[in-house]
Design an enzyme around this catalytic site. Structure first.
Site, mmCIF file in Angstrom:
data_model
loop_
_atom_site.group_PDB
_atom_site.id
_atom_site.type_symbol
_atom_site.label_atom_id
_atom_site.label_comp_id
_atom_site.label_asym_id
_atom_site.label_seq_id
_atom_site.Cartn_x
_atom_site.Cartn_y
_atom_site.Cartn_z
ATOM 1 N N LYS A 69 13.383 -0.219 -6.011
ATOM 2 C CA LYS A 69 12.665 -1.112 -6.868
ATOM 3 C C LYS A 69 12.581 -0.537 -8.273
ATOM 4 O O LYS A 69 12.426 -1.430 -9.210
ATOM 5 C CB LYS A 69 11.257 -1.635 -6.172
ATOM 6 C CG LYS A 69 11.549 -2.351 -4.829
ATOM 7 C CD LYS A 69 10.160 -2.940 -4.538
ATOM 8 C CE LYS A 69 10.308 -3.927 -3.450
ATOM 9 N NZ LYS A 69 9.129 -4.514 -3.007
ATOM 10 N N ASP A 106 6.356 -10.073 -5.831
ATOM 11 C CA ASP A 106 5.374 -9.491 -4.616
ATOM 12 C C ASP A 106 4.103 -10.039 -5.022
ATOM 13 O O ASP A 106 3.494 -10.269 -4.024
ATOM 14 C CB ASP A 106 5.449 -8.022 -4.724
ATOM 15 C CG ASP A 106 6.669 -7.657 -4.054
ATOM 16 O OD1 ASP A 106 7.541 -8.327 -3.272
ATOM 17 O OD2 ASP A 106 7.111 -6.492 -4.037
HETATM 18 P P1 NAP Z 1 4.735 3.243 -0.623
HETATM 19 O O1 NAP Z 1 4.776 2.895 -2.207
HETATM 20 O O2 NAP Z 1 5.459 4.059 -0.236
HETATM 21 O O3 NAP Z 1 3.088 3.605 -0.481
HETATM 22 C C1 NAP Z 1 2.541 3.839 0.791
HETATM 23 C C2 NAP Z 1 1.050 4.153 0.641
HETATM 24 O O4 NAP Z 1 0.645 4.268 1.980
HETATM 25 C C3 NAP Z 1 0.390 5.158 -0.265
HETATM 26 O O5 NAP Z 1 -0.729 4.680 -0.764
HETATM 27 C C4 NAP Z 1 0.173 6.306 0.645
HETATM 28 O O6 NAP Z 1 -0.666 6.964 0.294
HETATM 29 C C5 NAP Z 1 -0.225 5.427 1.856
HETATM 30 N N1 NAP Z 1 -0.247 6.283 2.996
HETATM 31 C C6 NAP Z 1 1.061 6.822 3.714
HETATM 32 N N2 NAP Z 1 0.591 7.595 4.672
HETATM 33 C C7 NAP Z 1 -0.811 7.658 4.864
HETATM 34 C C8 NAP Z 1 -1.572 8.298 5.921
HETATM 35 N N3 NAP Z 1 -1.204 9.074 6.876
HETATM 36 N N4 NAP Z 1 -2.877 7.910 5.691
HETATM 37 C C9 NAP Z 1 -3.300 7.112 4.567
HETATM 38 N N5 NAP Z 1 -2.470 6.510 3.582
HETATM 39 C C10 NAP Z 1 -1.236 6.711 3.872
HETATM 40 O O7 NAP Z 1 4.995 1.822 0.061
HETATM 41 P P2 NAP Z 1 4.891 0.247 -0.444
HETATM 42 O O8 NAP Z 1 6.074 -0.221 -0.945
HETATM 43 O O9 NAP Z 1 3.420 0.127 -1.367
HETATM 44 O O10 NAP Z 1 4.404 -0.183 1.159
HETATM 45 C C11 NAP Z 1 3.280 0.069 1.892
HETATM 46 C C12 NAP Z 1 3.143 -1.252 2.885
HETATM 47 O O11 NAP Z 1 3.198 -2.538 2.246
HETATM 48 C C13 NAP Z 1 4.426 -1.054 3.882
HETATM 49 O O12 NAP Z 1 3.749 -1.085 5.315
HETATM 50 C C14 NAP Z 1 5.278 -2.257 3.219
HETATM 51 O O13 NAP Z 1 6.039 -2.635 4.551
HETATM 52 C C15 NAP Z 1 4.263 -3.275 3.017
HETATM 53 N N6 NAP Z 1 4.883 -4.352 2.143
HETATM 54 C C16 NAP Z 1 4.910 -5.474 2.525
HETATM 55 C C17 NAP Z 1 5.229 -6.477 1.472
HETATM 56 C C18 NAP Z 1 5.444 -7.795 1.962
HETATM 57 O O14 NAP Z 1 6.011 -8.677 1.230
HETATM 58 N N7 NAP Z 1 4.777 -8.181 3.067
HETATM 59 C C19 NAP Z 1 6.036 -6.111 0.409
HETATM 60 C C20 NAP Z 1 6.199 -4.792 -0.009
HETATM 61 C C21 NAP Z 1 5.267 -3.608 0.990
HETATM 62 P P3 NAP Z 1 -0.318 8.579 -0.619
HETATM 63 O O15 NAP Z 1 -0.334 8.056 -2.109
HETATM 64 O O16 NAP Z 1 -1.500 9.472 -0.331
HETATM 65 O O17 NAP Z 1 0.784 8.910 0.110
#
Ligand code: NAP
Length: 278
Positions: A69, A106
């Site tokens: 992305k 999004d």
């Molecule tokens: P990302 O950029 O990798 O961000 C992951 C987030 O999760 C970060 O804030 C990270 O915190 C946190 N995290 C990871 N492990 C953790 C833990 N053990 N305890 C607490 N926090 C933790 O991922 P993303 O793209 O934002 O996606 C996040 C979620 O949203 C995913 O489940 C994805 O499937 C979902 N999503 C859904 C849609 C939809 O259309 N419904 C669209 C996009 C994303 P740190 O900064 O501390 O690592």
């Protein structure tokens, strides 16, 4: 558009799990269009070649998903101002001249998913507590601010990432330490989990809901499973809940319109087609 065969797809690595082909091919059939939407597994070091190939192949465009992305945005001829602020794109539209335009739907998808559940939802109804500071959080926070949110409590395990987002987006955001997340639910009108905690294969989100008003809307960006432990616990105590499927379905609508010329509807049959894949 009537006699033209239109092709689009989603680029990611890995991408096999994506539900986007089900969504777009369902709409192609529903609206009697000629076309197809495919899966493009593209390794990170092949991203530029793949994106530059879109006009040459005659594709109308594609969706961009993890992990491309941010890097895909750098390859666009034109980036939509909202996507530029988000720092990432999730949709490419190829113009008839072969130029690449990048968008990010999004945030639109997230806000619309709240409105589908609660048509009278207002961003300025009260404090919003956002967990996470990754890509999904950027889209959610920016769109909440654009909708008029005045108090966002931003909480991330790595505080520095939440602070960086706050510094960038500015007014209206207050960074709260991860250790204070339970207390930060006090008086909130909206709670959104954008961390991966609660996703299939990950531990449940560790969050005590005691202080959250029962009137608060509780949402989760996760859609596998459809009902995370967070949403289940919230529902059982009387909160209205919104799962991540609505965000996924709604972000697809403007992309489909740009490629196929029809703004599609989210019908019970479409939801059923997606649910059948879980
Ligand atoms: P990302 O950029 O990798 O961000 C992951 C987030 O999760 C970060 O804030 C990270 O915190 C946190 N995290 C990871 N492990 C953790 C833990 N053990 N305890 C607490 N926090 C933790 O991922 P993303 O793209 O934002 O996606 C996040 C979620 O949203 C995913 O489940 C994805 O499937 C979902 N999503 C859904 C849609 C939809 O259309 N419904 C669209 C996009 C994303 P740190 O900064 O501390 O690592």
């Amino acid at each position: 558009m009537a006699n033209k065969y239109v092709m689009a797809g989603v680029m990611g690595w890995p991408v096999a799990h994506s539900r986007s082909p089900i969504i777009h091919n369902h709409w192609i059939r529903q609206y009697g269009l000629q076309g197809a939407y495919g899966l493009f597994p593209v390794q990170p070091d092949k991203l530029e070649d793949a994106i530059r190939g879109l006009p040459a192949l005659g594709l109308a465009g594609c969706n961009i998903t993890i992990p491309h992305k941010v890097n895909a945005m750098k390859l666009m001829d034109v980036v939509d101002p909202l996507a530029l602020r988000m720092g990432a794109i999730n949709t490419i539209v190829v113009t008839p001249e072969g130029a690449l335009h990048g968008f990010n739907n999004d945030g639109f998808g997230y806000i619309q998913s709240l409105r589908d559940e609660k048509p009278d939802w207002q961003a300025n109804a009260g404090p919003a507590t956002v967990l996470g500071a990754g890509g999904a959080a950027r889209a959610v926070v920016l769109s909440l601010l654009d909708q008029g949110a005045t108090e966002i409590r931003l909480i991330n395990r790595t505080r520095a990432k939440a602070q960086a987002l706050c510094d960038e987006f500015g007014k209206g955001i207050q960074v709260v330490d991860w250790s204070e997340r339970h207390e930060a639910l006090s008086g909130a009108a909206l709670l959104i989990n954008t961390t991966n905690q609660g996703m299939h294969g990950e531990p449940e989100l560790d969050l005590q809901l005691d202080r959250l008003p029962v009137s608060a809307l509780v949402s989760d960006a996760i859609y596998i499973p459809l009902e995370t432990a967070l949403l289940r616990n919230a529902r059982l105590r009387g909160n209205a809940t919104v799962n991540g499927l609505g965000m996924l379905l709604n972000q697809a609508r403007p992309a489909f319109q740009a490629w196929f010329g029809v703004l599609p509807e989210i019908t019970p049959a479409l939801r059923q087609a997606i649910l059948a894949t879980f």
